[in-house]
Design a protein around this motif. Structure first.
Motif, PDB file in Angstrom:
ATOM      1  N   SER A  16      91.855   0.243   2.437  1.00 35.38           N
ATOM      2  CA  SER A  16      90.977   1.370   2.577  1.00 35.38           C
ATOM      3  C   SER A  16      90.286   1.664   4.316  1.00 35.38           C
ATOM      4  O   SER A  16      91.049   2.496   4.902  1.00 35.38           O
ATOM      5  CB  SER A  16      89.751   1.265   1.726  1.00 35.38           C
ATOM      6  N   ARG A  34      92.032  -0.507   6.519  1.00 32.43           N
ATOM      7  CA  ARG A  34      93.064  -0.293   7.018  1.00 32.43           C
ATOM      8  C   ARG A  34      93.873   1.216   7.251  1.00 32.43           C
ATOM      9  O   ARG A  34      94.238   1.537   8.368  1.00 32.43           O
ATOM     10  CB  ARG A  34      94.417  -0.809   6.295  1.00 32.43           C
ATOM     11  N   ALA A  35      93.595   1.927   6.512  1.00 35.95           N
ATOM     12  CA  ALA A  35      94.110   3.126   6.627  1.00 35.95           C
ATOM     13  C   ALA A  35      92.398   3.611   7.151  1.00 35.95           C
ATOM     14  O   ALA A  35      93.024   4.989   8.156  1.00 35.95           O
ATOM     15  CB  ALA A  35      93.757   3.605   5.126  1.00 35.95           C
ATOM     16  N   ARG A  69     103.212  -0.755   8.226  1.00 37.49           N
ATOM     17  CA  ARG A  69     102.163  -0.610   8.234  1.00 37.49           C
ATOM     18  C   ARG A  69     102.027   0.446   9.855  1.00 37.49           C
ATOM     19  O   ARG A  69     101.313   1.023   9.460  1.00 37.49           O
ATOM     20  CB  ARG A  69     101.083  -1.376   7.963  1.00 37.49           C
ATOM     21  N   ALA A 111     100.059   3.855  10.014  1.00 41.26           N
ATOM     22  CA  ALA A 111      99.266   4.699  10.866  1.00 41.26           C
ATOM     23  C   ALA A 111      99.616   5.529  11.785  1.00 41.26           C
ATOM     24  O   ALA A 111      98.861   6.558  12.075  1.00 41.26           O
ATOM     25  CB  ALA A 111      98.195   2.470  11.294  1.00 41.26           C
ATOM     26  N   LEU A 130      99.316   8.571   9.988  1.00 39.06           N
ATOM     27  CA  LEU A 130      98.024   9.275   9.805  1.00 39.06           C
ATOM     28  C   LEU A 130      97.185   9.343  11.426  1.00 39.06           C
ATOM     29  O   LEU A 130      96.659  10.327  11.121  1.00 39.06           O
ATOM     30  CB  LEU A 130      96.831   8.089   9.134  1.00 39.06           C
ATOM     31  N   GLY A 170      90.850   9.180   3.427  1.00 40.13           N
ATOM     32  CA  GLY A 170      91.729   8.387   4.014  1.00 40.13           C
ATOM     33  C   GLY A 170      91.489   6.728   3.592  1.00 40.13           C
ATOM     34  O   GLY A 170      92.409   5.521   3.239  1.00 40.13           O
ATOM     35  N   GLY A 226      94.660   5.104   1.036  1.00 36.79           N
ATOM     36  CA  GLY A 226      94.741   3.520   1.151  1.00 36.79           C
ATOM     37  C   GLY A 226      94.942   2.781   0.451  1.00 36.79           C
ATOM     38  O   GLY A 226      95.926   1.959   0.486  1.00 36.79           O
ATOM     39  N   LEU A 271      99.012   3.710   0.230  1.00 34.00           N
ATOM     40  CA  LEU A 271      99.303   3.382   1.376  1.00 34.00           C
ATOM     41  C   LEU A 271     100.033   1.809   1.883  1.00 34.00           C
ATOM     42  O   LEU A 271     101.000   0.745   2.470  1.00 34.00           O
ATOM     43  CB  LEU A 271      98.936   3.955   2.807  1.00 34.00           C
ATOM     44  N   PHE A 272      98.677   0.999   1.880  1.00 33.58           N
ATOM     45  CA  PHE A 272      98.710  -0.243   2.354  1.00 33.58           C
ATOM     46  C   PHE A 272      98.826  -1.654   0.781  1.00 33.58           C
ATOM     47  O   PHE A 272      97.966  -2.139   1.561  1.00 33.58           O
ATOM     48  CB  PHE A 272      97.707  -0.053   3.633  1.00 33.58           C
TER      49      PHE A 272
END
Length: 483
Positions: A166, A168-169, A441, A445, A448, A472, A476, A479-480
């Motif tokens: 979370s 990282r997003a 990643r 990013a 985003l 976001g 996350g 996505l991550f």
């Protein structure tokens, strides 16, 4: 008809005659009045009339603004709009003319404007103690929540994949917030308080301060030089103003010559956050200085706190610093409250530190950050307005505020770079695979970041920043996380 009434009507007629045909709304007329330097005394009474301000007990004032603190989602713009709707449009405590004048003063002086407004209205209802209680009530919910989030952040940590994903997003989203803030601040930072028009010299100072910040020149030196130089330039003493800049360049050149290169990133700060002197005095001092230089709003504090807490003190990594800003954006609090998270991290890094020291340092740095704005507001608005309307001081503040845009801009791009580099958060041991995942990643990013910028420019809603943070954090998880 009395002579006084005739005088007022004459003023009103002159305003309408000089008004543009398409701007007959009330707010625009108020703006015209506020820019007229030759108002009659009856018109100025609008700046002093407190007849509709209710008399509230100290407890009522505290509860009123505590409730405002709970509802203050969406950052400073949304918070100030909330005060305007409640106390000006609906309550009629003061006129729109007076509200605009007060806002103009708080934009020039350091400190979070929303907190200063809470204190201003609290002071109207209950004197200086009422102002103090209004400010405390407004910031207390955010302080408690950020303390709680700081503790959760520490006990969960990045070992938790879901928590990690979370944040990282959120990092590129927060970096986009800062870049958008640069544009917003620029909209009023290049307006001269003397002419109320765009000033090309202020725009030039922003560009110059951006270059100097990228070269790691101390932020306080840049702000001071721009303020002093504009005091002369605004009076058409161009030669003296340019000489001030020349002396700065000569000094900077000598520094480079004697040190065989440009300054290190540590030079952006002044060294309060020293690793070997991490104690309560230095933590409070960092907060106090941060609050004293927060011209132009909370975003001004970002480059200074980053230089001190990340580069000099090593209290946290750039990624953790981004997380601090994210937490400050998601909660109902003044954005400068993210400094509470930084103090918490300092307590964890101190010799013999721990959770107890973390809570103490979080309190001390927050106390330092908000002390200047509390002192300014408790002094009283009439005195502040005289200070800001002093010709020399107004130009000095204009120069500082103009340079602020240039101070934040390089930091905005530096935060973007930090949000794109995620290698350190990848637990894969194979080097080639780590690089591939890092590139993937980084691309996510960047996407985003671009999408957030698009949303910030396209949509206009006071809760937009909170919605983007929530979206976001959820995104996350998809996505991550390696599935």
């Amino acid at each position: 008809m009395t002579s006084t009434q005739q005088k007022v009507e004459d003023v009103e007629c002159s305003i309408v005659i000089n008004h543009t045909p398409n701007s007959g709304d009330k707010e625009t007329v108020v703006d015209v009045i506020s820019n007229d330097q030759r108002l009659s005394e009856p018109a100025y009474d609008e700046l002093k009339d407190n007849s509709k301000v209710p008399s509230l007990s100290y407890l009522q004032i505290f509860i009123l603004f505590f409730n405002f603190g709970i509802l203050s989602w969406g950052g400073p713009v949304a918070q100030i709009a909330l005060f305007k709707e409640r106390f000006v449009v609906k309550g009629g405590w003061i006129t729109m003319l007076r509200f605009n004048r007060v806002f103009g003063v708080y934009q020039i002086l350091p400190g979070p404007e929303a907190t200063e407004f809470a204190m201003f209205f609290g002071q109207l209802a209950g004197g200086r103690i009422g102002g103090l209680l209004g400010g405390l009530g407004f910031i207390l919910p955010g302080f408690i929540l950020i303390l709680l989030f700081s503790y959760i952040y520490e006990i969960i940590g990045f070992e938790n994949d879901y928590f990690n994903a979370s944040f990282r997003a959120l990092q590129p989203i927060v970096a986009a917030f800062v870049l958008r803030a640069v544009h917003k601040i620029a909209e009023h930072s290049f307006i001269s308080s003397r002419t109320n028009k765009f000033n090309k010299w202020l725009f030039g100072m922003a560009i110059l301060s951006s270059i100097l910040t990228a070269l790691n020149l101390n932020l306080l030196i840049t702000m001071g030089v721009c303020g002093i130089a504009f005091m002369f330039i605004d009076r058409k003493l161009y030669l003296i103003g340019l000489l001030v800049f020349l002396l700065e360049f000569v000094g900077f050149g000598l520094y480079i010559g004697f040190n065989n290169g440009i300054p290190s990133p540590n030079s952006l700060g002044i060294g309060i956050a020293k690793q070997d002197e991490l104690d309560s005095g230095h933590v409070f001092g960092l907060g106090l200085l941060t609050g004293s230089i927060s011209f132009g709003g909370a975003y001004t504090t970002i480059p200074f706190l980053k230089a001190e807490a990340v580069n000099i003190g090593g209290w946290m990594t750039p990624a953790t610093f981004l997380d601090a800003i994210a937490i400050g954006n998601i909660l109902p609090s003044p954005l400068t409250m993210f400094s509470c998270f930084i103090g918490f991290q300092a307590g964890l890094k101190a010799d013999g530190g721990g959770i107890g020291w973390a809570f103490l340092y979080a309190f001390l740095i927050t106390l330092g950050v908000f002390t200047p704005c509390f002192l300014f507001t408790i002094i009283g608005h009439p005195l502040l307005e005289k200070l800001c309307r002093n010709k020399f001081m107004a130009s000095f503040f204009d120069g500082i505020v103009g340079s602020v845009v240039g101070l934040i801009a390089p930091t905005a791009f530096d935060l973007l770079r930090s949000s794109l580099i995620t290698t350190g958060a990848i637990s894969v041991k194979d080097g080639n695979q780590r690089n591939i995942i890092a590139l993937q990643r980084g691309a996510i990013a960047a996407t985003l970041y671009i999408m957030t910028l698009g949303a910030l420019y396209y949509f206009k809603h006071r809760m937009l920043s909170v919605l983007l943070i929530v979206i976001g954090a959820i995104a996350g998880q998809f996505l991550f996380i390696d599935r």
